[in-house]
Design a protein around this motif. Structure first.
Motif, PDB file in Angstrom:
ATOM      1  N   ALA A 197       0.845  -1.205   0.000  1.00  0.00           N
ATOM      2  CA  ALA A 197       0.000   0.000   0.000  1.00  0.00           C
ATOM      3  C   ALA A 197       0.879   1.253   0.000  1.00  0.00           C
ATOM      4  N   ARG A 198       0.890   2.020   1.103  1.00  0.00           N
ATOM      5  CA  ARG A 198       1.700   3.230   1.147  1.00  0.00           C
ATOM      6  C   ARG A 198       3.026   2.990   1.880  1.00  0.00           C
ATOM      7  N   PHE A 227       4.870   0.862 -17.384  1.00  0.00           N
ATOM      8  CA  PHE A 227       4.583   1.151 -15.980  1.00  0.00           C
ATOM      9  C   PHE A 227       3.346   2.044 -15.869  1.00  0.00           C
ATOM     10  N   ALA A 228       3.282   3.060 -16.692  1.00  0.00           N
ATOM     11  CA  ALA A 228       2.158   3.995 -16.638  1.00  0.00           C
ATOM     12  C   ALA A 228       0.838   3.285 -16.930  1.00  0.00           C
ATOM     13  N   GLU A 230      -0.102   1.245 -13.901  1.00  0.00           N
ATOM     14  CA  GLU A 230      -0.583   2.124 -12.830  1.00  0.00           C
ATOM     15  C   GLU A 230      -1.993   2.645 -13.128  1.00  0.00           C
ATOM     16  N   ARG A 231      -2.226   3.001 -14.369  1.00  0.00           N
ATOM     17  CA  ARG A 231      -3.555   3.487 -14.759  1.00  0.00           C
ATOM     18  C   ARG A 231      -4.579   2.368 -14.563  1.00  0.00           C
ATOM     19  N   HIS A 272      -4.344  -0.037 -12.510  1.00  0.00           N
ATOM     20  CA  HIS A 272      -4.470  -0.241 -11.071  1.00  0.00           C
ATOM     21  C   HIS A 272      -5.471   0.742 -10.474  1.00  0.00           C
ATOM     22  N   VAL A 273      -5.302   2.016 -10.789  1.00  0.00           N
ATOM     23  CA  VAL A 273      -6.134   3.014 -10.125  1.00  0.00           C
ATOM     24  C   VAL A 273      -7.587   2.895 -10.569  1.00  0.00           C
ATOM     25  N   LEU A 278      -8.880  -0.290  -8.748  1.00  0.00           N
ATOM     26  CA  LEU A 278      -9.046  -0.170  -7.294  1.00  0.00           C
ATOM     27  C   LEU A 278     -10.206   0.742  -6.925  1.00  0.00           C
ATOM     28  N   GLU A 279     -10.384   1.820  -7.680  1.00  0.00           N
ATOM     29  CA  GLU A 279     -11.492   2.732  -7.336  1.00  0.00           C
ATOM     30  C   GLU A 279     -12.849   2.081  -7.601  1.00  0.00           C
ATOM     31  N   PHE A 318      -5.136   5.673   0.658  1.00  0.00           N
ATOM     32  CA  PHE A 318      -4.299   5.007  -0.345  1.00  0.00           C
ATOM     33  C   PHE A 318      -4.821   5.297  -1.747  1.00  0.00           C
ATOM     34  N   ALA A 319      -6.126   5.218  -1.929  1.00  0.00           N
ATOM     35  CA  ALA A 319      -6.718   5.447  -3.247  1.00  0.00           C
ATOM     36  C   ALA A 319      -6.454   6.868  -3.727  1.00  0.00           C
ATOM     37  N   VAL A 335      -3.920   8.786  -2.863  1.00  0.00           N
ATOM     38  CA  VAL A 335      -2.496   8.886  -3.186  1.00  0.00           C
ATOM     39  C   VAL A 335      -2.216   8.240  -4.544  1.00  0.00           C
ATOM     40  N   GLU A 336      -2.839   7.094  -4.784  1.00  0.00           N
ATOM     41  CA  GLU A 336      -2.653   6.410  -6.074  1.00  0.00           C
ATOM     42  C   GLU A 336      -3.220   7.227  -7.230  1.00  0.00           C
ATOM     43  N   ARG A 337      -4.376   7.823  -6.997  1.00  0.00           N
ATOM     44  CA  ARG A 337      -4.986   8.652  -8.040  1.00  0.00           C
ATOM     45  C   ARG A 337      -4.080   9.855  -8.336  1.00  0.00           C
ATOM     46  N   HIS A 356      -0.937   9.981  -7.911  1.00  0.00           N
ATOM     47  CA  HIS A 356       0.248   9.459  -8.570  1.00  0.00           C
ATOM     48  C   HIS A 356       0.024   9.298 -10.058  1.00  0.00           C
ATOM     49  N   VAL A 357      -1.079   8.655 -10.426  1.00  0.00           N
ATOM     50  CA  VAL A 357      -1.265   8.346 -11.836  1.00  0.00           C
ATOM     51  C   VAL A 357      -1.514   9.623 -12.648  1.00  0.00           C
ATOM     52  N   PHE A 382       6.039   6.840  -7.124  1.00  0.00           N
ATOM     53  CA  PHE A 382       5.597   6.878  -5.736  1.00  0.00           C
ATOM     54  C   PHE A 382       6.716   6.285  -4.884  1.00  0.00           C
TER      55      PHE A 382
END
Lengths: 268, 268, 268, 268
Positions: free
Chosen positions: C65-66, C170-171, C174-175, C177-178, C181-182, D170-171, D173-175, D177-178, D194
């Motif tokens: 996580a963080r 990677f981008a 990450e995209r 992922h976000v 997760l949301e 966490f969400a 921070v991830e948002r 980040h992206v 990150f």
């Protein structure tokens, strides 16, 4: 790289030795009450692994010794590299370390001087002495500054690991270690350490073949354990140590006890 | 927890000992050519740190011994826990380990049986023997199954660390270690290990105060090093070991040499 | 083990979630001045590796996580196991951790309750709050308490790693992922984490095939990344997770996107 | 050290970027069957910690990215240092790594070239490609070669950690980040990662204050998260990064959002 140390006229070694001591460790281990033993073991082993990685990256060698007093051969490392090591440990462990470096013609003299400086700066159990940094590490290297001897037990797997019980094997290795380290220290100002398995590494001044034969004879007589040795010289511990390892391999292949007996391949 | 081991009628210990041996390690260290020494040191130390964390979480103790042959006291651990340990190492290291467990009234007998089983399953340097899992680890524990003695050197900081040079201090600790381990092994079937600093831990059968006094007298005579000891009994190594550590603290405060002399607080 | 989650009548999950928060970490990282970034990175990664080893040995899962706020799925772990984890970290790191555990029908509800309890006990940057231990971890497990979904990117090596540049790959990950997760958090109270490479793990309540198809469709639409998923149920995160991994392998072999489509071998 | 990046005429950055890719990792993780997830997590985290220690000792920075594709800023490191890194990992892990280095005026261009070379040498999942070493790392450094921006979230503890639940924090921070990484990559050829907590580090070409203000405005608008940033220039990532961290501290004290607004102490 001097790969055939016994063919040459003697050259004086110039070993840079660094003593790394955990600050105020004893009291910490029992404050407020004794800490879990396996946590202390993990902490000490991690710290040693870290030192091995960082010093190894700079061509040095490091020996766990007492774990709270670790001995490194640091030819090739300067103050910046050793200060980084001290600082990175301080940032990642619950303890800090003091670092003291000296250089001399024999390893034992160098370690003695490093110890003197550290003792003069305060006790190992004095809270006020923290992260002392002593001596003048010098990254300049010269051919042959370091001589290392890499020993192992002849036929250790057949004679020990596969035949006697694990503790008896361990006891024989420990007995060999203590007889070797005391003799080499007293007779030659060498520093000898157990490095796992059936292996010992001695950091020596420039000993000749007869002196290594005498060391091996002493351990055979005092501990009943037959050793074999490869010897290397180099400008750093890593260079000397790799030469010693290759020499030890040749000894094993040729069934001889001292590396100097074993012709080195031309390319070395 | 039996905190006053010398007040009671003798109870037989029942120590579960696990031998963890790296498979085919010697050949690996020199294939295709000798590997960098500091990498081997880091690998061995990391492996030991891992074992300390995992076995420590299960109330066991583990000793580095020869690093490629590690000895653990595993009362309280079952086959599943030890298989997990074997599997997690296989997943994270370039080497694998074999694991052999036995249980007996004395630690040395248990380790002997664990060694026998491992040797019968193949050589330490046989590529075909990989991840052997031997014996019948049993998680059931009983009060007093394990007796541990935690030794340290009297006034080690004053007499050694702060006064003699770091190698002389190391040499004295090593000499004390080898004299202690041989005597305790031969006289009592105990397994003694150096655990860093000036500390030794012996896994013993149920020795009494006079036997510990004799051990200390032997080391004083043979190595010139004065030891102090705290003794603990428990159902696991951790329980016994913590009792031993607290007893050692009381010895130190009361300036006595053997823990049994030192009244334990009522709550222990 | 419930290996075919979509064949059954819905069973309510009962996920035990543990929040592990480094105490007062932000201020520590800049005291007395900002610490070396690579030291902080090494410290955080070591701490996460330690948690992975210790929680993994107890059949749990843990997500970075963080890094200073780590989330673990701890079905099967009791207070003793989590207190040991807290204590062993306190003994080996320059920082300590607080630990808060809750259990609920959805993972997000459980984590919300664990967070509430921790926030009520003091601020993450309050020096006085140190090693808080909150909640009532319960080692009792029941079939199907945990549902995990293991996602990866379809043809990631061919479409990303071997063809676009490393940052673009990677981008995209990450995209994906976000977006995943949301959506999974808002629609289903699931907790989704990146676990390296092109892999994500979602801890979910009992979602059905259509809901996973919708998740995958959402990520394809919002991030332009095509995912595949294997789903598992079990009494612990490890059991559920291994089932999910095997299901994902079958999906890959059969070129399908959702594990429930893929017949499980009879022995699972 | 250029500490006030916005006062000067633009100087072109010259970032040396190294891509470190685990060889054939995907297949390994599922051979012969899927490996335990927590073992993979521990392995990846240990590998990253190792890279952080070794690259950190050489004044570099390293980012975990996808863990199996790690990105390092290696100004100041030569081929010998990177070959040592590759070799020491090969000796201590069950996997090996390929290493590809390039240098360019923008970080993204450099990483693109490093990726191209690696892709040309074989697939990430090709067993035959092992320990590729590509490019010409150059230890020579020049003032201002590297520009780093260190971001964190304004009042993260008060707004996130202590108030919303751990996953919502966490969400966010991830948002953030992206949104930050995509914008900075597309608009400026920057590489953003990150680094734990509420911190991001962007390796940038020489952006000016207005460009950082635009980055922050974009993240506020797209992710609803307010960032603050300190910027540093230096001959290595460590030098630039420490300047950026100090600038960020000054911003925080002065309650400003971009470091360039904050007067630097004269000694920097």
């Amino acid at each position: 790289v001097i790969s055939a140390p016994f063919e040459r006229a003697a050259i004086v070694t110039n070993t840079q030795v660094t003593l790394i001591q955990i600050d105020n460790y004893g009291p910490w281990t029992v404050t407020p009450t004794p800490r879990r033993e396996t946590d202390l073991q993990a902490l000490q082993a991690e710290l040693y692994a870290d030192l091995s990685r960082l010093i190894g990256a700079e061509e040095g060698y490091v020996f766990f010794a007492r774990f709270d007093n670790v001995v490194a051969i640091t030819n090739g490392m300067d103050a910046e590299a050793l200060e980084h090591l001290q600082s990175t440990i301080g940032n990642r462990y619950p303890v800090t370390v003091s670092v003291s470096t000296a250089r001399a013609a024999t390893p034992a003299t160098a370690l003695g001087e490093a110890t003197d400086a550290l003792q003069a700066s305060g006790s190992a159990q004095e809270a006020a002495r923290s992260e002392a940094f002593l001596g003048h590490p010098d990254e300049r290297t010269h051919a042959g500054d370091v001589q290392l001897a890499h020993f192992d037990v002849v036929d250790a797997t057949k004679r020990l690991t596969d035949t006697v019980d694990a503790f008896a094997a361990f006891a024989q290795v420990e007995r060999a270690h203590v007889e070797l380290l005391e003799y080499a220290h007293e007779a030659h100002d060498a520093l000898t350490f157990f490095v796992g398995g059936d292996n010992f590494i001695a950091v020596t001044p420039d000993l000749d073949r007869g002196e290594f034969e005498a060391l091996i004879a002493h351990v055979a007589s005092a501990a009943g354990v037959e050793l074999r040795v490869g010897v290397g010289r180099g400008e750093t511990a890593h260079t000397a140590g790799m030469t010693a390892k290759h020499a030890l391999e040749r000894c094993r292949e040729q069934d001889r006890l001292v590396a100097g007996d074993c012709p080195a391949p031309a390319e070395q």
